[in-house]
Structure formats: structure tokens, C-alpha cells
Design a protein around this motif. Sequence first.
Motif, PDB file in Angstrom:
ATOM      1  N   ILE A 187       0.817  -1.359   0.104  1.00 46.00           N
ATOM      2  CA  ILE A 187       0.097   0.155   0.106  1.00 46.00           C
ATOM      3  C   ILE A 187       0.953   1.201  -0.029  1.00 46.00           C
ATOM      4  O   ILE A 187       0.684   2.112  -0.780  1.00 46.00           O
ATOM      5  N   ASP A 188       1.796   1.371   1.028  1.00 44.03           N
ATOM      6  CA  ASP A 188       3.098   2.393   0.703  1.00 44.03           C
ATOM      7  C   ASP A 188       3.999   1.844   1.736  1.00 44.03           C
ATOM      8  O   ASP A 188       4.171   0.664   1.824  1.00 44.03           O
ATOM      9  N   GLU A 189       5.080   2.488   1.955  1.00 42.92           N
ATOM     10  CA  GLU A 189       6.354   1.985   2.500  1.00 42.92           C
ATOM     11  C   GLU A 189       6.205   1.359   4.015  1.00 42.92           C
ATOM     12  O   GLU A 189       7.029   0.756   4.237  1.00 42.92           O
ATOM     13  N   ASP A 190       5.210   1.862   4.728  1.00 41.78           N
ATOM     14  CA  ASP A 190       4.851   1.077   6.040  1.00 41.78           C
ATOM     15  C   ASP A 190       3.702   0.373   5.806  1.00 41.78           C
ATOM     16  O   ASP A 190       3.750  -0.412   7.041  1.00 41.78           O
ATOM     17  N   THR A 191       3.055   0.018   4.785  1.00 46.80           N
ATOM     18  CA  THR A 191       2.054  -0.872   5.170  1.00 46.80           C
ATOM     19  C   THR A 191       1.878  -1.998   3.852  1.00 46.80           C
ATOM     20  O   THR A 191       1.990  -1.689   2.651  1.00 46.80           O
ATOM     21  N   HIS A 242      -4.346   1.965  -6.006  1.00 46.95           N
ATOM     22  CA  HIS A 242      -5.248   3.362  -6.124  1.00 46.95           C
ATOM     23  C   HIS A 242      -6.845   2.923  -5.718  1.00 46.95           C
ATOM     24  O   HIS A 242      -7.466   3.987  -5.263  1.00 46.95           O
ATOM     25  N   ASP A 243      -7.056   1.770  -5.849  1.00 47.47           N
ATOM     26  CA  ASP A 243      -8.554   1.370  -5.245  1.00 47.47           C
ATOM     27  C   ASP A 243      -8.599   1.062  -3.936  1.00 47.47           C
ATOM     28  O   ASP A 243      -9.463   1.271  -3.208  1.00 47.47           O
ATOM     29  N   LEU A 244      -7.378   0.369  -3.563  1.00 43.85           N
ATOM     30  CA  LEU A 244      -7.324  -0.074  -2.131  1.00 43.85           C
ATOM     31  C   LEU A 244      -7.181   1.015  -1.091  1.00 43.85           C
ATOM     32  O   LEU A 244      -8.000   0.922  -0.168  1.00 43.85           O
ATOM     33  N   VAL A 245      -6.606   2.102  -1.480  1.00 43.49           N
ATOM     34  CA  VAL A 245      -6.352   3.181  -0.472  1.00 43.49           C
ATOM     35  C   VAL A 245      -7.909   4.164  -0.376  1.00 43.49           C
ATOM     36  O   VAL A 245      -8.106   4.860   0.685  1.00 43.49           O
ATOM     37  N   GLN A 246      -8.672   4.012  -1.331  1.00 44.27           N
ATOM     38  CA  GLN A 246     -10.019   4.444  -1.338  1.00 44.27           C
ATOM     39  C   GLN A 246     -10.979   3.663  -0.373  1.00 44.27           C
ATOM     40  O   GLN A 246     -12.028   4.058  -0.067  1.00 44.27           O
ATOM     41  N   ASP A 247     -10.451   2.764  -0.036  1.00 43.57           N
ATOM     42  CA  ASP A 247     -11.653   1.733   0.717  1.00 43.57           C
ATOM     43  C   ASP A 247     -11.407   2.018   2.150  1.00 43.57           C
ATOM     44  O   ASP A 247     -10.412   2.288   2.937  1.00 43.57           O
ATOM     45  N   PRO A 248     -12.740   2.407   2.781  1.00 46.57           N
ATOM     46  CA  PRO A 248     -12.752   3.230   4.247  1.00 46.57           C
ATOM     47  C   PRO A 248     -12.274   2.285   5.169  1.00 46.57           C
ATOM     48  O   PRO A 248     -11.534   2.740   6.006  1.00 46.57           O
ATOM     49  N   TRP A 249     -12.205   1.127   5.210  1.00 47.68           N
ATOM     50  CA  TRP A 249     -11.460   0.272   6.118  1.00 47.68           C
ATOM     51  C   TRP A 249     -10.211   0.125   6.251  1.00 47.68           C
ATOM     52  O   TRP A 249      -9.438   0.114   7.144  1.00 47.68           O
ATOM     53  N   ILE A 250      -9.583   0.178   4.868  1.00 51.12           N
ATOM     54  CA  ILE A 250      -8.233   0.094   4.659  1.00 51.12           C
ATOM     55  C   ILE A 250      -7.591   1.750   5.043  1.00 51.12           C
ATOM     56  O   ILE A 250      -6.762   1.697   5.843  1.00 51.12           O
ATOM     57  N   ASP A 251      -8.554   2.474   4.723  1.00 55.77           N
ATOM     58  CA  ASP A 251      -8.166   3.918   5.027  1.00 55.77           C
ATOM     59  C   ASP A 251      -7.878   4.045   6.735  1.00 55.77           C
ATOM     60  O   ASP A 251      -7.121   4.592   7.198  1.00 55.77           O
ATOM     61  N   TRP A 252      -8.910   3.298   7.378  1.00 56.56           N
ATOM     62  CA  TRP A 252      -8.800   3.240   8.987  1.00 56.56           C
ATOM     63  C   TRP A 252      -7.533   2.854   9.353  1.00 56.56           C
ATOM     64  O   TRP A 252      -7.041   3.366  10.163  1.00 56.56           O
ATOM     65  N   VAL A 253      -7.232   1.631   8.681  1.00 57.45           N
ATOM     66  CA  VAL A 253      -6.079   1.086   9.312  1.00 57.45           C
ATOM     67  C   VAL A 253      -4.851   2.040   8.857  1.00 57.45           C
ATOM     68  O   VAL A 253      -3.948   2.048   9.891  1.00 57.45           O
ATOM     69  N   ILE A 254      -4.796   2.443   7.898  1.00 58.05           N
ATOM     70  CA  ILE A 254      -3.475   3.129   7.353  1.00 58.05           C
ATOM     71  C   ILE A 254      -3.358   4.568   8.572  1.00 58.05           C
ATOM     72  O   ILE A 254      -2.162   4.928   8.811  1.00 58.05           O
ATOM     73  N   HIS A 255      -4.683   5.093   8.950  1.00 59.71           N
ATOM     74  CA  HIS A 255      -4.591   6.249   9.736  1.00 59.71           C
ATOM     75  C   HIS A 255      -4.698   5.986  11.156  1.00 59.71           C
ATOM     76  O   HIS A 255      -4.954   6.904  12.169  1.00 59.71           O
ATOM     77  N   HIS A 256      -4.592   4.727  11.686  1.00 57.46           N
ATOM     78  CA  HIS A 256      -4.629   4.297  13.091  1.00 57.46           C
ATOM     79  C   HIS A 256      -3.370   3.680  13.426  1.00 57.46           C
ATOM     80  O   HIS A 256      -2.602   3.224  12.854  1.00 57.46           O
TER      81      HIS A 256
END
Length: 539
Positions: free
Chosen positions: A287-291, A525-539
Motif C-alpha cells: 500500500i505504501d512504505e509502511d503498509t 489506487h482502489d485499495l487506498v480508497q476503501d474506508p476500512w483500509i483507510d482506517w488502518v492506515i490512519h490508526h
Amino acid sequence: MRNTLVKNLGTTLKVAVAACIVMIISYVVYQAIHLKLWSGNAQTGIKELSKKEKIEDFEYLTRYVKDIYPYSDAIVQYKRLDDLRSLEKEYIDRAGETSNNTEFFQLVYEYSQRLRQGDGHIGVYFGTNRPSNNNYVHYYFNDIPKSTYYKTDYWGQEAAKFQWYAFSDADVVYKDGKYILNEEYAFPDLTLPAGTIIVGIDGMQTDEYVNTLQNKTRLQVDADLNKNFVTTLFSIRPSTGFDYWTVDFQTKDGEVFTRKVKALNAAEDAGNGLASFQYPNMVCKEIDEDTGYIKIFTFDRQSIREDNQIIQDFMQASHGKYKKLILDVRGNTGGELEYWGENIIRPLLKESKSFVQYSAIRKKFFEQMGIRYPIYRRVMKNDLLQKDLYHIDKVEKTVLPGFSEQDWDIFKITKTFTPHNSFPFNGKVYILTDRDTFSAADSFAVAAKRTQLGQVVGTYTGGSGSAFIAPVDIALPHSQMMLRMNVELTLDEEVQPNQILGTAPDVALQASTFPTTNPNSLEVHDLVQDPWIDWVIHH
């Protein structure tokens, strides 16, 4: 004299052991002949059953439910649905009133849907969904003649003759305990906006209508709101004899409109996610360098080795840089416990972890099985108590409140997972689950929580994870109709039925909602738009 006694005792023991072996071999040979294990392909047809035969078949089935089926009390307690035991006479009488085999099949199928309120594995075999025709141990364990397996083709033809299922072109979602139009819906004289609530169907309040479907489809439990719901509201053809449902819609301003919603003939896939056929069974993405992100569609046995290599290559290539790892098992309908034990749990653990599960089974199951039960434990590949394969430490009999020692055997199963083929990873793990996370995938969610592997995020699972024994088969004596049954009530830490309630998430997202969100594709680009995955990235 002492030596003579020892010698005589040894001889006696040898004779006793030899006698036991002869008895067992004789019994197995008798069963082999009785079950016709070496017969060729049998005739698939079934004669028209007599009234007496249909009644006796249902007497057999209802007696099995009374003696062995483990969910009757739980269905009443947690779903507040009909007690199957109180319906015994009604169904036996109705069996005698059916006019032909087609009507009889429909009645058995209807009864099986009531059984499925306890566990989603349960159902009638027909057509190609039967077990393997060449598994001789399977015949022996279930005490079913080989020829019976071929009768599923006949019952498949009967199944094609009735049409219970329909669908509507209205886009309806379950949200916060209500059924809501997800998009606007047009009638010739009226267009209802998105957000309109369906408050009644065919003269009943919507929740009341849903409970009437208990003999047609499996209902889910919304544990947060303590109510039943159905994943597809318009899925059962109206019982009124019309090709439409009479529906009461309530708009946001409180106005109520009653309109007829047409029942369409072809079944529509309710779907709560991506179409698995578009992808390999496992997809790994950065997803990114950290995920890191890993999507697993099934825990299928055939995919264990291939997917093990895929996940190892992905994690080893990360060189330990990920701070978060997302394991997405939304829509995963299960498979083998071995898959997640070897491919996920053990490589992610840093130290050995143990946890306990409880299983309740009616004593009459073991009485009915007799000598076949220990044989099953030794030779069946899907024995869930295989020590090495499923990491079983010990199995102990115990007691639990609410279970009579006279009627139930309660087993305390301790599992211990040790690190193996470890990933270079020291971050946090997040497991995404939804209502379609089922069977072995539900068992994975349980194991992840109890080993403290990571946080389970999303909704309750669909349940039906087993710990002691895989589902078994039974066959009705005259119709030779086969049903898959589950005889085990799996219990969580609070002694609540996992099969019915599912596994609760550690972090709830979109509670009391179906379907929940899923990414549009597995591209980043679609994965990062998913609200659940977004929640994980920002917590």
C-alpha cells in the motif's frame, strides 16, 4: 508357579487381543458388504415414494434432530425462532400429505432451511454438490451405501422443478437495523429517493416478514441490535401467489407509500465483495512504505503450498520495513484450518501461544456412531483433532453451565501454535472481517484474537467455525436423500454459540450493516480508497 501364571496371563491377553482384532475385521467386512463399497455406478433413479415411506423418512429425520442436532435451544434463545422439536408432528403429517416426490423434496428442503438457522454448513445434497463417490472411508463413517451417493443426481432434477427464489431490481441495503433504498427507485407514478426505508412487506412489518423466511433462507443475527436480519431482503418469491411484493416505503419526511415491487425470475448474486474469479486466491500488495496488504479469497486445501510461497516471497522481500500488515479475509468462505495455521499464524508469531475452545456434542451422536467413531478419528483427513496438523495440545472432557451431563459431552480443546518460517515483521497486524467471513475463515478470526496476533477489524463474522469435528452426512432410509449435518456446537469464551452469532471484531466498522464496503479492485489506487483500509492506515 508364578512363571506359569505370568505365562498363562500373557497367553490370555494375546487371545483377547486376537479376538478383538477378528471382531473388528469381521465388522468392517460386514459393513463393506452392507454398504456395497466396491459396487459400480448405481442407478440414479428413485421410484415414487409411498405415503408410509415419506412418513418414515421424516420420522427418521426429526428423530435425528431430536437426539443429535445441537442447535435447537440456541435457535430459540438467540434468534427467537421456532423450536424445531415442537414442529415434529407437523412435518411428519405434511410429509404424508405430499402428492409426489417433487413435493416431498420441497418439504425436506424447507426443513433443512430451518436446520440451517443453527449452522450454515447444513443442507440437502443434490446434483453435483455431493461428496466424492470414491471415498470409501466416507461411506463407512457415515454408514451410507455407495449407491446412495448417486441418488443426488435424481434429487437435483427434482430441485430444478420448483422456484422459491426471486430477486428485485431495487438496490436495498441493511443499515442500523433498517432496510433502506441505496439508490433512488422509480415506479410509473413515483420516484423514491435513496434513503427511503422499507417499513412493511405483504401486510407485515419488515422485521416480522424477515422472521417468516426462516423456512426458506438462513437469517443472520445482528448481535449489536439483538435482532435477525436477511442479507438479501427480496430473495424469496412472494407466498401470496402473485409475482410481486406489496411494499410499504417511508421517506425521510415520514410519508408512507405502498407500491408493488415485481419479483424477477432469475436469482441475483447478493455479493458483498470482489469477484474472486478475477484474481488468484492470494494477492499481495504494498500500500505504501509502511503498509503491506494481503487479500485471501479462500483457505482452500489445494492452495496451501502455492500461497505459502507467495506470502513468503512477499514478506521476505519487504525486509521487515512494514509497520502494519493488513490481512483481508472479507468474503472468505473458509476451507482448511491448516492453511491459516501454517501460512499466517505461525510465521507471524514471535513466541508460542495457546488458546482454548469449547465444543458441545450430544451423547447420542457417539452412541449412534459406535465403533465407527474411533475409526474415523484415526483415518479421516478432515479430523479436526489431528495433533500435528491442527496443533492440538490436549482434549479434555469438562462441564459447562446450561448443559446437562446426562445429554451432552463437553470438550475443552487446547491448541498451541509455535513460530515457524517466520516473516521479517515486527509491526501491527489487522484482520479485516465481514459477514461473509465464514467457517474456517471464522476459525481464523477466533485464533487471531486469542493468540493476540492482531486486531480483528470490521463486522461480526458469519460464524460456523468448528473445533472438534467436521460436518457429517446422513441419508434418509427410503428416499435416500442425503443431508450434510453439523453435530457440534462451538462455544466462545462467554459460552455463546459461535455458529449462530459469529466472532465479534475488536474494532467495529459499519456495525449493523450489510453489505459493507469493499474496494473496487485490488489495485493500490482502489485499495487506498476503501474506508476500512483507510482506517488502518490512519490508526
